[in-house]
Scaffold this motif. Sequence first.
Motif, PDB file in Angstrom:
ATOM      1  N   PHE A 232       0.825  -1.202   0.000  1.00 15.87           N
ATOM      2  CA  PHE A 232       0.000   0.000   0.000  1.00 15.87           C
ATOM      3  C   PHE A 232       0.862   1.256   0.000  1.00 15.87           C
ATOM      4  CE2 PHE A 232      -2.244   3.191   2.665  1.00 15.87           C
ATOM      5  CZ  PHE A 232      -3.301   3.444   1.817  1.00 15.87           C
ATOM      6  N   TYR A 252      -8.508   3.132  -1.510  1.00 14.82           N
ATOM      7  CA  TYR A 252      -8.223   4.251  -0.601  1.00 14.82           C
ATOM      8  C   TYR A 252      -8.676   5.582  -1.201  1.00 14.82           C
ATOM      9  CZ  TYR A 252      -5.749   7.608   2.234  1.00 14.82           C
ATOM     10  OH  TYR A 252      -5.461   8.668   3.035  1.00 14.82           O
ATOM     11  N   LEU A 255     -12.059   6.982  -0.127  1.00 14.00           N
ATOM     12  CA  LEU A 255     -12.338   7.482   1.211  1.00 14.00           C
ATOM     13  C   LEU A 255     -12.410   9.004   1.182  1.00 14.00           C
ATOM     14  CD1 LEU A 255     -10.168   5.381   3.678  1.00 14.00           C
ATOM     15  CD2 LEU A 255     -12.636   5.545   3.572  1.00 14.00           C
TER      16      LEU A 255
ATOM     17  N   ALA B 138      -4.080  -3.132   4.217  1.00 13.85           N
ATOM     18  CA  ALA B 138      -4.980  -2.014   3.931  1.00 13.85           C
ATOM     19  C   ALA B 138      -6.412  -2.511   3.860  1.00 13.85           C
ATOM     20  CB  ALA B 138      -4.577  -1.341   2.620  1.00 13.85           C
ATOM     21  N   PHE B 142      -9.878  -1.446   5.709  1.00  8.91           N
ATOM     22  CA  PHE B 142     -11.177  -1.093   5.123  1.00  8.91           C
ATOM     23  C   PHE B 142     -12.302  -1.918   5.755  1.00  8.91           C
ATOM     24  CE2 PHE B 142      -8.384  -0.344   1.228  1.00  8.91           C
ATOM     25  CZ  PHE B 142      -8.251   1.003   1.499  1.00  8.91           C
ATOM     26  N   ASP B 251      -0.453   0.746   7.189  1.00  3.42           N
ATOM     27  CA  ASP B 251      -1.673   0.672   6.375  1.00  3.42           C
ATOM     28  C   ASP B 251      -2.960   0.698   7.190  1.00  3.42           C
ATOM     29  OD1 ASP B 251       0.596  -0.064   5.042  1.00  3.42           O
ATOM     30  OD2 ASP B 251      -0.309  -1.695   3.913  1.00  3.42           O
ATOM     31  N   TYR B 254      -3.557   4.044   9.022  1.00  3.73           N
ATOM     32  CA  TYR B 254      -3.692   5.174   8.105  1.00  3.73           C
ATOM     33  C   TYR B 254      -5.036   5.149   7.393  1.00  3.73           C
ATOM     34  CZ  TYR B 254      -2.451   8.764   4.754  1.00  3.73           C
ATOM     35  OH  TYR B 254      -2.433   9.914   4.014  1.00  3.73           O
ATOM     36  N   VAL B 255      -5.490   3.982   6.948  1.00  3.89           N
ATOM     37  CA  VAL B 255      -6.774   3.971   6.238  1.00  3.89           C
ATOM     38  C   VAL B 255      -7.958   4.097   7.204  1.00  3.89           C
ATOM     39  CG1 VAL B 255      -5.833   2.587   4.352  1.00  3.89           C
ATOM     40  CG2 VAL B 255      -7.170   1.464   6.115  1.00  3.89           C
TER      41      VAL B 255
END
Lengths: 298, 309
Positions: A232, A252, A255, B138, B142, B251, B254-255
């Motif tokens: 990522f 991402y 978002l 990541a 989510f 990851d 941060y997400v």
Amino acid sequence: MATQSNLNDRDASTLDRVRARLTPDEMTSLTSVVALWTLRIAFLLFITVPLYNAFRMSLTPLNELANPVLFPRHFHVENYVAAFDYGALQFVINSLAYATAVTILNLIVSVPAAYALSRYDFLGKNLFMFTLLFTQMFAAIVIVPGLFILANELGLRNTYVGFLLPMTAITLALSVWLLKGFFDSIGIEIEEAARIDGCSRLQALRQVIIPMSAPGVMTAGIFTFITGYSNFVLPLILFSDQGRYPIAVGIYTLLGGLNTPYSMMMAMTVIGIVPIMVIYATMQRYIVEGLTSGGVKA
Amino acid sequence: MPDQSDDGGYLRARERLLAGSRITTLRERYDLFPYVLISGVAFLIAVVYFYPLYRTFVFAFTDSTFQERGEFVGLQHFAEIFNNGFLEVLVTTAYWTFGAVSLAMLLGMGGALLMNRDFWGRKYFMGMILAPWAMPLAIAGFLWLTMFIGEYGFINKVILDPIPGYEPISFLGHDHALKSVIVARVWKAAPFALIIYYARLKAIPDHYYDAAKIDGAGKWAQFRYITLPELRQVSVIIVIVLTVWTTLIFDIVYVMTGGGPAGQTRILPVDIYVTMFGEASPALASAKAVTAVFFLSIVTVIYWKVGDL
């Protein structure tokens, strides 16, 4: 009130009847079976509910997400259509292509290195192995400032080379360790026999050792592929062209606080999960073997 | 993983013999062949790790800009980051790492014990339980983001909503955000701990337990005096690797939160990233990365000494 106590009586007598029929030992094993299954199912729910939820949300229109619904009322495939319109397919293809390229590059350099570590004593071997372990401890984030500066200087931002080389490097330590373990487990006699039959050292490696350690090469390849698919932060800093984003970065970009299209985002997440789950399901034997041999990132 | 079984030293003797034959048959004096074999890996590691790392050190200790090398400024940048809340970042990081690693290990060990007994469908259970390991970090972020978010989140909407008198919990808001991101990390890390523990449990010989039963040991005594000691060494390895890899995770956090709210989930990797790209301050970001390298070096040395790799 009366019915309530009647119910309790009946329950109690059922329990008594069960008790009377079972020995104390059987009773404890019955309770422990029930307890064990409860815990197992609780564990399974903790693992699977987030996945189910993604699936549920991906089939629900955004304006119905506010309703507390456990099962999707209708199959709202428009979310998937929107995800593909946004470029989901491109993102997944990018991810798969990067993972493939990284796996090939990785194996080209890590197979010989692991072989050298398994078969030879040489000056600096310990230092080399320590350095490898050190790089495995690094998550990409630590070298991100330096890597970004370097990529900027060399004009390698937004290029495939500038992304694939660091991406390969961060997967090297693991495959070298895994492969070294596999080579160690192959007796040296086989190679000696090949040498006596007139193979050169390189031929012995290519024609005898690599075919024999095919499961090991497979395992190293699968781990590298999964890491390559998942990254990522490197694509996030190195690519500015959205057409080059892998799936994780692609999702991402959706978002945006209160305006996030969560339904479509979950559709894209499901699309991104499918390839990795297919690989996981078909390659499970190798994965478990590799994981239990130690030193794999979690 | 070391072989616990006692073979009277036979395997070790054989290994020594083999090592001897290795030297006589394959190794020639002043042989460059092994160096040729490792050159690819060595080159990539030098280019991708060591040169950028060198540049990071230069940025951390000098007054450089992207254009030119500056004067040596000693620890000035480090003083600056610690004056600007870096200590809080480190404390948050320690909380995050300790919370996630301890929970992941407990769940992993518990799960491994649950899976250790034979039961109907174990293979499929294991298959599903290990799935998060393969999931990109990541994507784990989510998935848990949509479990937790206030308006649509699964926990608030589907689990808590039917309960009478329920108040929606702001999982990613003040007071709860750090715990919530830890849950996501545990989801990803517990299966890893589980499979390692599971493999170790399978390697404990049955006759240990049989002998204990003959001596009259109950279930708890068997667990306390056989299982736990057998799991000790592997626990040390899991603690070390999970600690390092959790400390440096970017990851998931941060997400899910981007480091917010109000810096409550601003762990070290997120802090490095935000300093570098949000605040466009390569010198301070480098100083933070150097701090991380310092930590990594210590743990790597410990790992090198402990694990028999």
